[in-house]
Structures are given as C-alpha cells and as structure tokens.
Design an enzyme around this catalytic site. Structure first.
Site, PDB file in Angstrom:
ATOM      1  N   ARG A  80     -62.403 -64.420 -21.282  1.00 44.04           N
ATOM      2  CA  ARG A  80     -62.303 -63.131 -20.573  1.00 44.04           C
ATOM      3  C   ARG A  80     -62.838 -62.018 -21.471  1.00 44.04           C
ATOM      4  O   ARG A  80     -62.090 -61.184 -21.964  1.00 44.04           O
ATOM      5  CB  ARG A  80     -60.875 -62.909 -20.149  1.00 44.04           C
ATOM      6  CG  ARG A  80     -60.534 -63.861 -19.017  1.00 44.04           C
ATOM      7  CD  ARG A  80     -59.243 -63.530 -18.372  1.00 44.04           C
ATOM      8  NE  ARG A  80     -59.398 -63.583 -16.930  1.00 44.04           N
ATOM      9  CZ  ARG A  80     -58.400 -63.444 -16.094  1.00 44.04           C
ATOM     10  NH1 ARG A  80     -57.194 -63.220 -16.530  1.00 44.04           N
ATOM     11  NH2 ARG A  80     -58.610 -63.509 -14.798  1.00 44.04           N
ATOM     12  N   GLN A 114     -67.591 -60.750 -17.227  1.00 46.32           N
ATOM     13  CA  GLN A 114     -66.821 -60.296 -16.063  1.00 46.32           C
ATOM     14  C   GLN A 114     -67.474 -60.679 -14.733  1.00 46.32           C
ATOM     15  O   GLN A 114     -66.788 -60.968 -13.766  1.00 46.32           O
ATOM     16  CB  GLN A 114     -66.623 -58.783 -16.124  1.00 46.32           C
ATOM     17  CG  GLN A 114     -65.406 -58.420 -16.963  1.00 46.32           C
ATOM     18  CD  GLN A 114     -65.168 -56.934 -17.061  1.00 46.32           C
ATOM     19  OE1 GLN A 114     -65.811 -56.149 -16.375  1.00 46.32           O
ATOM     20  NE2 GLN A 114     -64.253 -56.545 -17.922  1.00 46.32           N
ATOM     21  N   ASP A 163     -66.365 -64.092 -13.614  1.00 43.27           N
ATOM     22  CA  ASP A 163     -64.925 -64.348 -13.629  1.00 43.27           C
ATOM     23  C   ASP A 163     -64.396 -64.671 -12.216  1.00 43.27           C
ATOM     24  O   ASP A 163     -63.947 -63.789 -11.478  1.00 43.27           O
ATOM     25  CB  ASP A 163     -64.221 -63.124 -14.224  1.00 43.27           C
ATOM     26  CG  ASP A 163     -62.747 -63.368 -14.480  1.00 43.27           C
ATOM     27  OD1 ASP A 163     -62.209 -64.371 -13.966  1.00 43.27           O
ATOM     28  OD2 ASP A 163     -62.125 -62.560 -15.181  1.00 43.27           O
ATOM     29  N   SER A 183     -60.683 -63.936 -11.387  1.00 38.86           N
ATOM     30  CA  SER A 183     -60.435 -62.539 -11.005  1.00 38.86           C
ATOM     31  C   SER A 183     -60.915 -62.264  -9.587  1.00 38.86           C
ATOM     32  O   SER A 183     -60.202 -61.627  -8.800  1.00 38.86           O
ATOM     33  CB  SER A 183     -61.150 -61.580 -11.965  1.00 38.86           C
ATOM     34  OG  SER A 183     -60.480 -61.539 -13.190  1.00 38.86           O
ATOM     35  N   TYR A 204     -53.758 -62.301 -21.212  1.00 35.91           N
ATOM     36  CA  TYR A 204     -52.715 -63.000 -20.440  1.00 35.91           C
ATOM     37  C   TYR A 204     -51.334 -62.751 -21.048  1.00 35.91           C
ATOM     38  O   TYR A 204     -51.208 -62.368 -22.210  1.00 35.91           O
ATOM     39  CB  TYR A 204     -52.969 -64.514 -20.471  1.00 35.91           C
ATOM     40  CG  TYR A 204     -54.172 -64.960 -19.680  1.00 35.91           C
ATOM     41  CD1 TYR A 204     -54.168 -64.927 -18.294  1.00 35.91           C
ATOM     42  CD2 TYR A 204     -55.303 -65.437 -20.325  1.00 35.91           C
ATOM     43  CE1 TYR A 204     -55.262 -65.353 -17.560  1.00 35.91           C
ATOM     44  CE2 TYR A 204     -56.411 -65.879 -19.599  1.00 35.91           C
ATOM     45  CZ  TYR A 204     -56.378 -65.835 -18.216  1.00 35.91           C
ATOM     46  OH  TYR A 204     -57.457 -66.255 -17.500  1.00 35.91           O
TER      47      TYR A 204
HETATM   48  P1  NAD Z   1     -52.414 -64.345 -14.360  1.00 38.27           P
HETATM   49  O1  NAD Z   1     -52.866 -64.702 -13.008  1.00 38.27           O
HETATM   50  O2  NAD Z   1     -52.362 -65.378 -15.423  1.00 38.27           O
HETATM   51  O3  NAD Z   1     -50.949 -63.716 -14.248  1.00 38.27           O
HETATM   52  C1  NAD Z   1     -50.639 -62.715 -13.316  1.00 38.27           C
HETATM   53  C2  NAD Z   1     -49.721 -61.686 -13.956  1.00 38.27           C
HETATM   54  O4  NAD Z   1     -48.416 -62.236 -14.116  1.00 38.27           O
HETATM   55  C3  NAD Z   1     -50.166 -61.227 -15.331  1.00 38.27           C
HETATM   56  O5  NAD Z   1     -50.391 -59.829 -15.312  1.00 38.27           O
HETATM   57  C4  NAD Z   1     -48.975 -61.598 -16.216  1.00 38.27           C
HETATM   58  O6  NAD Z   1     -48.769 -60.670 -17.275  1.00 38.27           O
HETATM   59  C5  NAD Z   1     -47.841 -61.574 -15.222  1.00 38.27           C
HETATM   60  N1  NAD Z   1     -46.605 -62.239 -15.635  1.00 38.27           N
HETATM   61  C6  NAD Z   1     -46.414 -63.392 -16.326  1.00 38.27           C
HETATM   62  N2  NAD Z   1     -45.097 -63.646 -16.475  1.00 38.27           N
HETATM   63  C7  NAD Z   1     -44.417 -62.629 -15.867  1.00 38.27           C
HETATM   64  C8  NAD Z   1     -43.049 -62.324 -15.675  1.00 38.27           C
HETATM   65  N3  NAD Z   1     -42.078 -63.115 -16.147  1.00 38.27           N
HETATM   66  N4  NAD Z   1     -42.736 -61.190 -14.990  1.00 38.27           N
HETATM   67  C9  NAD Z   1     -43.700 -60.379 -14.498  1.00 38.27           C
HETATM   68  N5  NAD Z   1     -45.018 -60.613 -14.642  1.00 38.27           N
HETATM   69  C10 NAD Z   1     -45.375 -61.725 -15.325  1.00 38.27           C
HETATM   70  O7  NAD Z   1     -53.254 -63.142 -14.962  1.00 38.27           O
HETATM   71  P2  NAD Z   1     -54.524 -62.387 -14.376  1.00 38.27           P
HETATM   72  O8  NAD Z   1     -54.122 -61.534 -13.261  1.00 38.27           O
HETATM   73  O9  NAD Z   1     -55.623 -63.368 -14.146  1.00 38.27           O
HETATM   74  O10 NAD Z   1     -54.953 -61.493 -15.613  1.00 38.27           O
HETATM   75  C11 NAD Z   1     -54.041 -60.743 -16.350  1.00 38.27           C
HETATM   76  C12 NAD Z   1     -54.780 -59.633 -17.077  1.00 38.27           C
HETATM   77  O11 NAD Z   1     -55.883 -60.143 -17.831  1.00 38.27           O
HETATM   78  C13 NAD Z   1     -55.439 -58.610 -16.181  1.00 38.27           C
HETATM   79  O12 NAD Z   1     -54.617 -57.683 -15.620  1.00 38.27           O
HETATM   80  C14 NAD Z   1     -56.395 -57.977 -17.166  1.00 38.27           C
HETATM   81  O13 NAD Z   1     -55.766 -57.043 -17.970  1.00 38.27           O
HETATM   82  C15 NAD Z   1     -56.825 -59.138 -17.982  1.00 38.27           C
HETATM   83  N6  NAD Z   1     -58.163 -59.556 -17.529  1.00 38.27           N
HETATM   84  C16 NAD Z   1     -59.231 -59.288 -18.320  1.00 38.27           C
HETATM   85  C17 NAD Z   1     -60.495 -59.650 -17.902  1.00 38.27           C
HETATM   86  C18 NAD Z   1     -61.702 -59.375 -18.734  1.00 38.27           C
HETATM   87  O14 NAD Z   1     -61.629 -58.667 -19.697  1.00 38.27           O
HETATM   88  N7  NAD Z   1     -62.838 -59.931 -18.380  1.00 38.27           N
HETATM   89  C19 NAD Z   1     -60.665 -60.287 -16.693  1.00 38.27           C
HETATM   90  C20 NAD Z   1     -59.563 -60.546 -15.894  1.00 38.27           C
HETATM   91  C21 NAD Z   1     -58.322 -60.182 -16.351  1.00 38.27           C
END
Ligand code: NAD
Length: 373
Positions: A122, A127, A130, A133, A227
């Site tokens: 990531r 991006q 991805d 996402s 994550y």
């Molecule tokens: P994910 O699908 O793995 O998880 C979803 C969400 O669940 C996450 O935000 C995580 O923090 C949350 N979570 C885990 N345990 C929890 C708990 N007990 N209670 C409440 N929430 C909990 O993650 P995702 O949505 O694919 O990505 C998370 C983050 O990664 C994004 O918000 C972003 O900041 C980052 N991201 C970065 C890039 C990039 O830079 N290219 C791309 C995609 C995402």
C-alpha cells in the site's frame, strides 16, 4: 501477447476482470485481448462493446484458457481452470493467497506466474492498482443502501404537516476504506453518523466527513502498512464494554473491522443486538471473514429480537458495473506495469511486482504465503 478474460464461474459472481474501456487500453499497448462470450453480461458490458474496442470474442472457455499468455480474473481460478492453463501463463486476480494456500500450490505446480492483488504493497505509487480499496469502496456504499432498504424508518430528518421525522442514527465500526465510504453515503442520505476505529489516523478522517468520532478510553492499535494490528482479547473485551451503549443508541450499525490475514474481531455481541430498538439494522461487512457481529451469517438476514443482522457476502459483486470498471482498471494498471514492447517483461526488482507475485517458476515465492503452503 494474448490476454484472456474469462467469465467468472464462482457462485453469485457478477463482476468481470476487464471492461471495454480497459480492453481499449490493453489493445493500444500492443496486446491482443480475447474475452469469453458473455463474460461481461452480468456486469452490463455486452460482447459488442468489447469487440468495438478491439477484443476477440471467444465462445469456448477451454480454448480461451489454453491459449492465454495472461489471464485476468476476479476470483481465484478453479482447479479445472488451472489445469487448462499453459506453464508460464501470467495470472492477475484476487487469489485469496493467505486463505487458500492449496490453490496457490496448484498454481505453482502448473507453472503459472500468479499475482495476487491482495498482497499489493500500500504505497502511493500503487494506489491505482489497489483492488482491495476499490472494491471496499463499493462495499461501503452498498452496505448503507442495504441498511436503508431494511430500516423501517427514514434516514433523513423530515419536517412535515404530519409531524417531524427524526434522522436515523448510524454507527460505523471500522473506518477504513469501506467504513469511510459508508460514512459518506449515510451522511448523503441525511443520517446522523458516528464512527470508531482503532487506528490513530481514523479520528481525523471520520471528522473530515462530518461524522462524530466515538472516543473510547483505549490505546490505538496501529499495525504496519496502514492496517490495524491484531488486538488482544482483553482489548476487545474492553472495547465491547465501552461500545455497547453507542450500539444501543443506533438505528443502524455498519461493521467493517478487519485485520489482514486474521479472523475479523467480534465487536457486536448478541446482547448488544438485543439492546437495539426493534427494527434496527446491523450490516456486517466482515461476515465472510468470521464476522464482527456474533449473530451474522454470510449471505443471510438473521432477525433477532426484532433487529435485522445482515451477513454481507461478496457485496462488491452486487454493483457489478462500477465494481468491474474500477477493478478492471486496477488489473490493467498492474498488467501494463509488467509489459514492455507488447511482451510480458515483469521487473521483479519493482516492489509492486515482487510484492504481488505469489508463484513463479513452479514455486510459491511470496514470503507471506510460502510459510502457509
Ligand atoms: P481493513 O479492511 O483491513 O480494515 C478495516 C478497518 O477496520 C481498518 O480501518 C481497521 O483499522 C479497522 N479495525 C480493525 N480492528 C478494529 C476494531 N477492533 N475496532 C474498530 N475498527 C477496527 O483496512 P482497509 O480499509 O483496507 O485500510 C485501512 C487503512 O489503510 C485505510 O483507511 C488507509 O488509511 C490505509 N490505506 C492506504 C492505502 C495506500 O496508501 N495506498 C490504500 C488503502 C488503504
């Protein structure tokens, strides 16, 4: 180089790994693209739209797979599909590399060079590749519509001659890609939205969408790569105790919490569901990976104490046109990163290529998967 796009055969799968627009891009890059007849039909992309962009339409799936230099997929190929591939064929898809090591072993055994989009690093440069996402964004949007469709109440506030309708209260647990999209969608429908996540960055992101961040007296749980890290049972017990009253006060709870490669944490217990008003709705986007709600069953609506618990299953596929369009762009961007002068020439020193490559030269090469196969 011949790029093949088959019809997805997984049950209920309506997406397709290339759309006419991306076919045009691949053809412009000097590739020959062959699409199985009807591959895009369930996503509202008919065969003539592909043909117009230069794709050949192939009625015979066996011939399509057997002549492919690169195979573009949404879901992992079945054993029968793998058997039809020639050694050296490149494969791009959501291959479930951590959850299905047997299939990865089969791909390696067949000599397929497989790239799993779930393993994409990531980093900003990646991006546009991805797929987790892009598909999570679709799922977050759809989750709100699923909730609104089942809720016996309005989302927006209405002041009418017959009385005032208060806005629905929506709580989003997990404010990653899907959660943020759910927040934005619920806000657009006029709900009052609150959200919670264990990552430190989530607070500002939630606030920027006009929702209230639920402050719990718990330490943040940041892992690597953006994550969350896996939380201890003590943490989760504390979280459940603290979040209970917020769940009870909500008309809709949308859960999206996930830890890569681990079962989803249980955030909403049966007792919490019982504490909600009759008619309330829980949509569990993590239902397929263990479930954030104790009661959820993937693909089913469970009614408990008058509350509907929706166990989401393959939600992105329920909006297949845009889910496919976004996914197909992710796939085309990765493929084109590995094409030089019309031929397949991956640079394994590139962290995006190396990070997604799971099998190569007959072996499972990705460190995160090798230990599991
Ligand atoms: P994910 O699908 O793995 O998880 C979803 C969400 O669940 C996450 O935000 C995580 O923090 C949350 N979570 C885990 N345990 C929890 C708990 N007990 N209670 C409440 N929430 C909990 O993650 P995702 O949505 O694919 O990505 C998370 C983050 O990664 C994004 O918000 C972003 O900041 C980052 N991201 C970065 C890039 C990039 O830079 N290219 C791309 C995609 C995402």
């Amino acid at each position: 180089m011949r790029v093949a796009v088959p019809t997805e055969v997984a049950e209920g799968e309506r997406r397709v790994a290339a759309v006419p627009d991306t076919v045009g891009r691949l053809v412009a890059a000097g590739l020959s693209v062959c699409v199985q007849a009807g591959a895009g039909e369930r996503a509202a992309f008919p065969d003539p739209a592909y043909a117009e962009k230069g794709a050949a339409i192939e009625p015979d799936p066996a011939g399509l797979l057997g002549s492919a230099d690169a195979l573009l997929k949404v879901r992992p190929p079945t054993s029968a599909e793998i058997e039809r591939l020639r050694p050296g064929t490149a494969l791009i898809g959501l291959l479930n590399p951590v959850g299905d090591p047997d299939r990865i072993r089969a791909l390696a055994g067949r000599g397929v060079t497989a790239f799993a989009l779930e393993l994409l690093p990531r980093i900003s440069r990646a991006q546009n590749i991805d797929a987790l996402s892009s598909q999570a964004m679709v799922a977050g949007y759809r989750a709100v519509l699923m909730a609104a469709d089942r809720l016996p109440r309005f989302f927006p506030m209405s002041m009418t001659a017959a009385g005032t309708v208060p806005p629905a209260k929506v709580l989003v647990l997990g404010a990653g890609v899907a959660g943020l999209q759910a927040i934005a969608t619920a806000r657009r429908l006029g709900a009052v939205v609150a959200a919670y996540d264990v990552r430190a960055a989530a607070k500002e992101e939630v606030a920027s969408l006009g929702a209230t961040f639920v402050e719990l007296p718990l330490e943040t749980q940041d892992g690597t790569g953006g994550y969350a890290r896996e939380q201890s049972e003590t943490f989760l017990n504390d979280q459940r105790k603290l979040i209970g009253r917020h769940v009870a006060a909500s008309d809709v709870v949308i859960t999206t919490a996930a830890i890569p490669g681990r079962p989803a944490p249980v955030l909403v217990t049966e007792a919490m569901v019982a504490s909600m008003r009759p008619g309330s709705v829980v949509v569990d986007l993590a239902a397929e990976s263990g479930g954030n709600c104790e009661l959820s069953r993937p693909g089913e609506d469970v009614v408990s104490d008058g509350v509907v618990v929706v166990g989401a299953r393959n939600v992105a596929s329920s909006m297949p046109a845009h889910a496919s369009a976004l996914y197909a762009r992710n796939v085309a961007n990765l493929l084109l990163l590995m094409v030089r002068g019309g031929g397949f020439a991956p640079d394994y020193d590139d962290e995006v290529v190396a990070g997604t490559c799971v099998t190569r030269d007959g072996a499972v090469v990705h460190p995160a998967v090798r230990g599991r196969t």
